[in-house]
Write a protein that holds these residues in place. Structure first.
Motif, PDB file in Angstrom:
ATOM      1  N   VAL A  79       7.425  -9.659   9.272  1.00 44.28           N
ATOM      2  CA  VAL A  79       6.709  -8.933   8.222  1.00 44.28           C
ATOM      3  C   VAL A  79       5.380  -8.481   8.800  1.00 44.28           C
ATOM      4  CG1 VAL A  79       5.810  -8.996   5.873  1.00 44.28           C
ATOM      5  CG2 VAL A  79       7.812 -10.382   6.471  1.00 44.28           C
ATOM      6  N   VAL A  80       5.150  -7.170   8.807  1.00 45.79           N
ATOM      7  CA  VAL A  80       3.925  -6.594   9.344  1.00 45.79           C
ATOM      8  C   VAL A  80       3.096  -6.079   8.172  1.00 45.79           C
ATOM      9  CG1 VAL A  80       2.951  -4.928  10.956  1.00 45.79           C
ATOM     10  CG2 VAL A  80       5.188  -5.936  11.418  1.00 45.79           C
ATOM     11  N   LEU A  81       1.944  -6.703   7.920  1.00 44.43           N
ATOM     12  CA  LEU A  81       1.108  -6.369   6.764  1.00 44.43           C
ATOM     13  C   LEU A  81      -0.160  -5.647   7.195  1.00 44.43           C
ATOM     14  CD1 LEU A  81       2.065  -9.705   6.312  1.00 44.43           C
ATOM     15  CD2 LEU A  81       1.519  -8.903   4.004  1.00 44.43           C
ATOM     16  N   ARG A  82      -0.601  -4.747   6.308  1.00 45.63           N
ATOM     17  CA  ARG A  82      -1.870  -4.049   6.537  1.00 45.63           C
ATOM     18  C   ARG A  82      -2.683  -4.079   5.257  1.00 45.63           C
ATOM     19  NH1 ARG A  82      -3.758  -0.244  10.259  1.00 45.63           N
ATOM     20  NH2 ARG A  82      -5.527   0.961   9.503  1.00 45.63           N
ATOM     21  N   TYR A  83      -3.982  -4.374   5.396  1.00 44.37           N
ATOM     22  CA  TYR A  83      -4.911  -4.389   4.263  1.00 44.37           C
ATOM     23  C   TYR A  83      -5.994  -3.343   4.506  1.00 44.37           C
ATOM     24  CZ  TYR A  83      -2.852  -8.832   2.794  1.00 44.37           C
ATOM     25  OH  TYR A  83      -1.989  -9.802   2.367  1.00 44.37           O
ATOM     26  N   PRO A  84      -6.286  -2.449   3.532  1.00 48.45           N
ATOM     27  CA  PRO A  84      -5.505  -2.249   2.308  1.00 48.45           C
ATOM     28  C   PRO A  84      -4.285  -1.384   2.574  1.00 48.45           C
ATOM     29  CG  PRO A  84      -7.315  -0.706   2.374  1.00 48.45           C
ATOM     30  CD  PRO A  84      -7.466  -1.574   3.599  1.00 48.45           C
ATOM     31  N   GLY A  85      -3.528  -1.077   1.503  1.00 48.80           N
ATOM     32  CA  GLY A  85      -2.413  -0.153   1.613  1.00 48.80           C
ATOM     33  C   GLY A  85      -2.914   1.262   1.377  1.00 48.80           C
ATOM     34  N   ASP A  87      -3.717   5.129   1.585  1.00 47.08           N
ATOM     35  CA  ASP A  87      -3.852   6.124   2.652  1.00 47.08           C
ATOM     36  C   ASP A  87      -3.960   5.498   4.028  1.00 47.08           C
ATOM     37  OD1 ASP A  87      -3.760   8.087   0.748  1.00 47.08           O
ATOM     38  OD2 ASP A  87      -5.941   8.356   0.627  1.00 47.08           O
ATOM     39  N   SER A  88      -4.618   4.352   4.129  1.00 47.38           N
ATOM     40  CA  SER A  88      -4.821   3.731   5.443  1.00 47.38           C
ATOM     41  C   SER A  88      -3.517   3.233   6.055  1.00 47.38           C
ATOM     42  CB  SER A  88      -5.813   2.567   5.330  1.00 47.38           C
ATOM     43  OG  SER A  88      -5.263   1.511   4.557  1.00 47.38           O
ATOM     44  N   ALA A  89      -2.498   3.069   5.233  1.00 43.64           N
ATOM     45  CA  ALA A  89      -1.219   2.557   5.728  1.00 43.64           C
ATOM     46  C   ALA A  89      -0.167   3.652   5.849  1.00 43.64           C
ATOM     47  CB  ALA A  89      -0.709   1.462   4.798  1.00 43.64           C
ATOM     48  N   THR A  90      -0.559   4.891   5.635  1.00 42.44           N
ATOM     49  CA  THR A  90       0.418   5.983   5.634  1.00 42.44           C
ATOM     50  C   THR A  90       1.183   6.085   6.946  1.00 42.44           C
ATOM     51  OG1 THR A  90      -0.879   7.274   4.055  1.00 42.44           O
ATOM     52  CG2 THR A  90       0.721   8.479   5.395  1.00 42.44           C
ATOM     53  N   GLU A  91       0.454   6.042   8.078  1.00 41.32           N
ATOM     54  CA  GLU A  91       1.121   6.195   9.370  1.00 41.32           C
ATOM     55  C   GLU A  91       2.117   5.070   9.614  1.00 41.32           C
ATOM     56  OE1 GLU A  91       2.167   5.888  13.451  1.00 41.32           O
ATOM     57  OE2 GLU A  91       0.855   4.449  12.460  1.00 41.32           O
ATOM     58  N   ASP A 115       4.469  -0.315  -0.265  1.00 43.99           N
ATOM     59  CA  ASP A 115       3.035  -0.098  -0.430  1.00 43.99           C
ATOM     60  C   ASP A 115       2.625  -0.628  -1.803  1.00 43.99           C
ATOM     61  OD1 ASP A 115       0.445   0.732  -0.452  1.00 43.99           O
ATOM     62  OD2 ASP A 115       0.866   2.875  -0.282  1.00 43.99           O
ATOM     63  N   GLU A 116       1.723  -1.619  -1.815  1.00 37.30           N
ATOM     64  CA  GLU A 116       1.240  -2.209  -3.065  1.00 37.30           C
ATOM     65  C   GLU A 116      -0.237  -1.869  -3.311  1.00 37.30           C
ATOM     66  OE1 GLU A 116       2.015  -6.377  -2.724  1.00 37.30           O
ATOM     67  OE2 GLU A 116       4.186  -6.157  -3.028  1.00 37.30           O
ATOM     68  N   ASP A 117      -0.699  -0.785  -2.720  1.00 38.87           N
ATOM     69  CA  ASP A 117      -2.097  -0.323  -2.846  1.00 38.87           C
ATOM     70  C   ASP A 117      -3.089  -1.248  -2.154  1.00 38.87           C
ATOM     71  OD1 ASP A 117      -1.393   1.970  -4.192  1.00 38.87           O
ATOM     72  OD2 ASP A 117      -1.502   1.008  -6.156  1.00 38.87           O
ATOM     73  N   ASP A 118      -3.188  -2.500  -2.611  1.00 39.75           N
ATOM     74  CA  ASP A 118      -4.140  -3.403  -1.963  1.00 39.75           C
ATOM     75  C   ASP A 118      -3.639  -3.868  -0.601  1.00 39.75           C
ATOM     76  OD1 ASP A 118      -2.103  -4.800  -3.246  1.00 39.75           O
ATOM     77  OD2 ASP A 118      -3.291  -6.654  -3.324  1.00 39.75           O
ATOM     78  N   ARG A 119      -2.339  -3.732  -0.405  1.00 42.37           N
ATOM     79  CA  ARG A 119      -1.758  -4.045   0.897  1.00 42.37           C
ATOM     80  C   ARG A 119      -0.443  -3.293   1.027  1.00 42.37           C
ATOM     81  NH1 ARG A 119       0.184 -10.322  -0.147  1.00 42.37           N
ATOM     82  NH2 ARG A 119       1.748  -9.860  -1.754  1.00 42.37           N
TER      83      ARG A 119
END
Length: 536
Positions: A79-85, A87-91, A115-119
């Protein structure tokens, strides 16, 4: 739980074995700290099905990599997570969606993207093993056969990606993973549009160079996504002359075949147009043969092959090193012909004359002949069909042609059975292969859908009708075993290379004796994705 601000590449150890996920972009010393607000915890359930088990590592892109479990399918996942979700996680999410459309045994499988917005997080296949970077750092440069096998796997994965019009864009020793079972997989594709298929192919040259020498040839100006020269994850730069030109692999270490050296350097040479990824994969497949047979020493100068009527590939027409090798080869053939002619004119029955010395050949002698052995290549399969002698319904015969379509994304598969032994009423099932004419065969490779299958390879000399009785006769007649059977095989590729070099083969039978258990435990089933035959 490990700190979320640790070094870019952390690993965990289970029973002495390193467990790691593809590295992606490697962090620099100056990378910003990963955002930890709202960071996950052990045991947390994402999307009501992905349970987080252990934090593995962070990377410079602000992503947290966790080992998890899909509680519905009961399989390990990454599981690869990014904070926040948002626009910053679009790529990251776009790359995951694109990757999920390409299914190939040498690509990490992508299962979900949310995408859950906050992550935001991507769920993908878990790979137990090491990156190529870690493996070379621990064990040193690889032998030519293993480096060729890795290059073949990477090029095959790229061919599948490029066939869709996409690029990978992040190929380097940190994203090439070698599992504990020996499977090579490519991870962490990008979709930011900064790369091309050509840059992917140049990166294959870099991977080959790194595997052969332990050095990364792109120095301070790496391909996008490769970060040699930065921070803790730095890769040793290639040896260079005063002008900055890199030394060829053969200049760095002994034992690298000339044609593999040439291929690597040509892929790195911006003045030479690289071949397409499918042509490169086909040529590396021709060279990817068991090291104990030492075909790499006999394969001769590298030539990219083309189907009759097609234009030659870019590297086949390129000048430089291979042209010189080709001229040398022609001169050698001319010399052999001249010496044989002189010997014949001299009269073989005159005992008073000194015999003319015959040139030696690196190819194995057959029957006293000095003919040069034909190069090993992928043989065309004329026909295939399913052999099912113990079935009255004969409802599993469709789809055999998929095992010769050139790709692993689709294949023939059995029904689901209630035991590994086909429900205890079959001795087995198989795929019959017709090469169209007798050939010298070096190996047959079967790509399977999962591990745990048992199978053997048989050879015969006669075709039989595609009926229950005909299948019974075929199985009985095909009594010659090629190599040793694979029992409860722990990989998804079976390679049979026990062929008699003095025999020619036209008909082969890949015979499955036991099925693997399905991931969900609901029965036993096997898919044969692709069958490839190498020979001359």
């Amino acid at each position: 739980m490990p700190s979320n601000t640790g070094p870019s590449i952390d690993t965990i150890t289970e029973g002495g074995r390193v467990t790691q996920v593809g590295e992606g972009q490697e962090a620099e010393e100056t990378s910003p700290a990963v955002v930890t607000f709202g960071a996950p915890s052990v045991g947390e359930l994402l999307a009501e099905r992905y349970e987080l088990v252990e934090h593995i590592n962070n990377d410079s892109a602000g992503r947290l990599v966790w080992r998890g479990v899909d509680v519905i399918l009961r399989r390990p996942v990454a599981v690869v997570l990014r904070y926040p979700g948002g626009d910053s996680a679009t790529e990251m999410l776009q790359a995951a969606v694109a990757a999920s459309r390409v299914i190939h045994p040498n690509l990490v499988g992508v299962y979900d993207a949310i995408d859950e917005d906050d992550r935001a997080y991507v769920v993908r296949e878990w790979v137990d093993g090491q990156s190529l970077r870690e493996m070379v750092a621990a064990d040193g440069p690889m032998d030519p056969a293993r480096a060729t096998a890795i290059g073949n796997a990477v090029a095959s994965a790229l061919a599948a990606v490029h066939a869709t019009g996409m690029v990978h864009g992040n190929l380097h020793p940190g994203t090439v993973m070698i599992s504990d079972e020996g499977r090579v997989v490519l991870a962490d594709a990008r979709t930011d549009g900064a790369d091309s298929q050509e840059s992917d192919l140049r990166a294959v040259g870099g991977v080959l160079y790194f595997a052969l020498t332990g050095h990364w040839p792109h120095g301070e100006a790496p391909l996008h996504g490769a970060t040699a020269g930065h921070g803790r994850a730095a890769l040793p730069d290639a040896v260079r002359d005063a002008s900055g030109a890199i030394a060829a692999p053969r200049q760095v270490r002994a034992g690298v075949p000339a044609y593999l050296d040439d291929l690597t350097m040509d892929l790195l040479d911006p003045e030479i147009a690289p071949p397409s990824s499918d042509v490169l994969a086909a040529e590396l497949s021709r060279l990817d043969i068991p090291a104990d047979e030492q075909f790499l020493e006999q394969a001769g100068p590298l030539r990219f092959t083309a189907d009759p009527g097609e234009e030659p590939s870019p590297l086949a027409a390129a000048g430089g090193r291979r042209v010189a090798l080709g001229i040398a080869g022609l001169l050698a053939v001319a010399l052999i012909g001249l010496l044989i002619g002189v010997n014949a004119l001299g009269g073989g029955d005159d005992g008073d004359k000194e015999p003319v010395a015959q040139p030696s050949s690196s190819a194995p002698a057959t029957g006293g002949s000095n003919e040069v052995a034909a190069p090993v290549r992928k043989l065309a399969i004329q026909d295939v069909r399913v052999v099912d002698p113990d079935s009255k319904k004969r409802d599993e015969l469709n789809g055999a042609e998929k095992v010769m379509d050139g790709g692993d994304d689709d294949g023939w598969e059995t029904d689901t059975y209630n035991s590994a032994a086909f429900g205890n009423f079959k001795k087995g099932m198989g795929i019959w292969v017709d090469l169209g004419a007798p050939h010298t065969v070096k190996s047959l490779q079967a790509s399977l859908s999962s591990t745990g299958a048992s199978a053997e390879l048989r050879a015969g000399t006669k075709d039989f009708p595609s009926t229950s009785n005909g299948d019974k006769q075929l199985v009985a007649a095909y009594s010659t075993l090629i190599g040793q059977p694979f029992e409860d095989h722990d990989g998804t590729t079976m390679t049979f290379n026990g062929f008699d070099p003095n025999q020619k083969y036209q008909y082969l039978l890949f015979w499955v004796t036991e099925l693997p258990k399905k991931d969900d435990g609901s029965g036993w089933k096997l898919g044969v994705q692709e069958i490839t035959v190498q020979g001359s």
